[in-house]
Design a protein around this motif. Structure first.
Motif, PDB file in Angstrom:
ATOM      1  N   LEU A 123       0.837  -1.209   0.000  1.00 26.80           N
ATOM      2  CA  LEU A 123       0.000   0.000   0.000  1.00 26.80           C
ATOM      3  C   LEU A 123       0.867   1.252   0.000  1.00 26.80           C
ATOM      4  N   LEU A 124       1.961   1.214   0.750  1.00 22.99           N
ATOM      5  CA  LEU A 124       2.883   2.351   0.776  1.00 22.99           C
ATOM      6  C   LEU A 124       3.520   2.555  -0.591  1.00 22.99           C
ATOM      7  N   GLY A 125       3.945   1.466  -1.225  1.00 26.25           N
ATOM      8  CA  GLY A 125       4.530   1.575  -2.553  1.00 26.25           C
ATOM      9  C   GLY A 125       3.552   2.143  -3.570  1.00 26.25           C
ATOM     10  N   ILE A 126       2.297   1.684  -3.528  1.00 28.87           N
ATOM     11  CA  ILE A 126       1.276   2.189  -4.453  1.00 28.87           C
ATOM     12  C   ILE A 126       1.013   3.676  -4.212  1.00 28.87           C
ATOM     13  N   ALA A 127       0.904   4.060  -2.931  1.00 24.68           N
ATOM     14  CA  ALA A 127       0.618   5.462  -2.611  1.00 24.68           C
ATOM     15  C   ALA A 127       1.747   6.376  -3.081  1.00 24.68           C
ATOM     16  N   LEU A 128       2.982   5.962  -2.862  1.00 26.27           N
ATOM     17  CA  LEU A 128       4.112   6.793  -3.278  1.00 26.27           C
ATOM     18  C   LEU A 128       4.213   6.870  -4.804  1.00 26.27           C
ATOM     19  N   THR A 129       3.911   5.766  -5.482  1.00 15.94           N
ATOM     20  CA  THR A 129       3.940   5.778  -6.945  1.00 15.94           C
ATOM     21  C   THR A 129       2.859   6.694  -7.497  1.00 15.94           C
ATOM     22  N   LYS A 130       1.670   6.647  -6.909  1.00 16.45           N
ATOM     23  CA  LYS A 130       0.588   7.540  -7.329  1.00 16.45           C
ATOM     24  C   LYS A 130       0.960   8.999  -7.091  1.00 16.45           C
ATOM     25  N   ALA A 131       1.587   9.278  -5.945  1.00 21.97           N
ATOM     26  CA  ALA A 131       2.013  10.644  -5.643  1.00 21.97           C
ATOM     27  C   ALA A 131       3.038  11.131  -6.664  1.00 21.97           C
ATOM     28  N   ALA A 132       3.935  10.233  -7.083  1.00 22.31           N
ATOM     29  CA  ALA A 132       4.927  10.600  -8.097  1.00 22.31           C
ATOM     30  C   ALA A 132       4.245  10.913  -9.424  1.00 22.31           C
ATOM     31  N   GLY A 133       3.211  10.139  -9.768  1.00 23.94           N
ATOM     32  CA  GLY A 133       2.472  10.409 -10.988  1.00 23.94           C
ATOM     33  C   GLY A 133       1.763  11.758 -10.956  1.00 23.94           C
ATOM     34  N   ARG A 134       1.173  12.092  -9.813  1.00 18.86           N
ATOM     35  CA  ARG A 134       0.524  13.394  -9.685  1.00 18.86           C
ATOM     36  C   ARG A 134       1.545  14.525  -9.807  1.00 18.86           C
ATOM     37  N   PHE A 135       2.718  14.346  -9.210  1.00 22.08           N
ATOM     38  CA  PHE A 135       3.759  15.370  -9.296  1.00 22.08           C
ATOM     39  C   PHE A 135       4.232  15.541 -10.737  1.00 22.08           C
ATOM     40  N   GLU A 136       4.335  14.435 -11.467  1.00 20.38           N
ATOM     41  CA  GLU A 136       4.745  14.515 -12.869  1.00 20.38           C
ATOM     42  C   GLU A 136       3.736  15.317 -13.685  1.00 20.38           C
ATOM     43  N   GLN A 137       2.461  15.139 -13.409  1.00 19.39           N
ATOM     44  CA  GLN A 137       1.441  15.908 -14.125  1.00 19.39           C
ATOM     45  C   GLN A 137       1.560  17.401 -13.842  1.00 19.39           C
ATOM     46  N   ARG A 138       1.944  17.740 -12.636  1.00 18.65           N
ATOM     47  CA  ARG A 138       2.057  19.149 -12.265  1.00 18.65           C
ATOM     48  C   ARG A 138       3.232  19.842 -12.937  1.00 18.65           C
ATOM     49  N   ILE A 139       4.274  19.085 -13.285  1.00 19.69           N
ATOM     50  CA  ILE A 139       5.433  19.734 -13.885  1.00 19.69           C
ATOM     51  C   ILE A 139       5.436  19.616 -15.411  1.00 19.69           C
ATOM     52  N   GLN A 140       4.354  19.121 -15.999  1.00 26.23           N
ATOM     53  CA  GLN A 140       4.280  19.057 -17.449  1.00 26.23           C
ATOM     54  C   GLN A 140       4.352  20.444 -18.077  1.00 26.23           C
ATOM     55  N   TYR A 141       3.753  21.416 -17.424  1.00 26.81           N
ATOM     56  CA  TYR A 141       3.774  22.782 -17.973  1.00 26.81           C
ATOM     57  C   TYR A 141       5.200  23.292 -18.106  1.00 26.81           C
ATOM     58  N   TRP A 142       6.039  23.010 -17.106  1.00 26.11           N
ATOM     59  CA  TRP A 142       7.439  23.452 -17.162  1.00 26.11           C
ATOM     60  C   TRP A 142       8.157  22.806 -18.337  1.00 26.11           C
TER      61      TRP A 142
END
Length: 261
Positions: A235-254
């Motif tokens: 569950l920890l691995g899934i949560a951290l991977t999902k958080a990384a995916g959300r962060f990647e979406q946020r930096i697409q504009y850059w």
């Protein structure tokens, strides 16, 4: 009727619930057939063990200790691997010299290095941190290296046409933005490996955190408690991977605006 059309029109959350219900049902049937809580505990027993660990505070305390180890080791690995991967990818002679060595070390199983880590760093926090750092270092390094090396040449030409000519300027405004998918892939792979390294370090080097719960309950043949202690790890691995995916979406504009700034 086409294959797979039975649930094709159902919403995805409903399909997930149905799949989970099927897994739970099969687990319970197998547990009833085995009839031995030590060999194969029922999900009811696992849920009861998980509730007991939560209400007693043991699981929360262990998880906090494990998270400290996880983030300390992974942050150290990511920072060093990112910097080294950029240098290896951007400076071809350095990459040619270090890539075979990195590939060789990466092929060494983590478990085989534990005696050496124990000898050099001991059972304490430094030794466990080294295990987590080693586990997560190379996925980040190799992905960052690949991302920098795979920067499209036409993108570099476009940047030069905008007047971006210095090596550092090209690195900051072209190479790194274009490497974001590779960097984030390395981040996701690295954080997953860090969770594995954390569990290995806690079980084999020092009984602390989640590893302590697993070993303690395993030694007492409390299989339901062992499974309940393991549950937070994926569950920890899934949560951290999902958080990384959300962060990647946020930096697409850059990524898309760095060249034209």
């Amino acid at each position: 009727m086409k294959r797979g059309s039975l649930l094709a029109g159902w919403p995805q959350p409903v399909r997930h619930v149905l799949f989970a219900a099927a897994v739970i049902g099969i687990w319970q049937l197998v547990a009833l057939q085995v009839g031995n809580e030590v060999l194969f505990p029922s999900l009811v027993s696992v849920a009861a063990a998980l509730a007991d660990l939560l209400t007693s505070g043991k699981l929360v305390t262990a998880l906090l200790g494990s998270l400290q180890l996880l983030f300390t080791g992974f942050i150290a690995a990511f920072l060093v691997a990112f910097a080294l991967g950029v240098v290896m990818g951007y400076h071809k002679p350095t990459g040619m010299a270090l890539l075979p060595l990195a590939s060789f070390i990466y092929s060494v199983p983590l478990i085989a290095l534990l005696p050496l880590v124990l000898l050099l760093f001991g059972f304490g926090f430094p030794g466990r941190m080294v295990v987590v750092t080693y586990a997560s270092f190379f996925p980040v390094l190799l992905n960052v290296y690949a991302g920098v090396r795979e920067t499209p040449s036409d993108l570099m030409e476009v940047a030069r046409s905008f007047g971006i000519t210095g090596r550092l300027a090209l690195l900051r405004r072209v190479v790194l933005p274009s490497s974001v998918p590779f960097i984030m892939a390395g981040f996701r792979l690295g954080i997953g490996r860090a969770v594995v390294g954390m569990a290995v370090a806690e079980v084999f080097l020092r009984l602390g955190g989640i590893g302590a719960l697993i070993v303690e309950n395993g030694a007492r043949f409390r299989t339901a408690y062992v499974i309940a202690s393991i549950v937070p790890l994926p569950l920890l691995g899934i949560a951290l991977t999902k958080a990384a995916g959300r962060f990647e979406q946020r930096i697409q504009y850059w990524r898309y605006t760095a060249v034209t700034e």
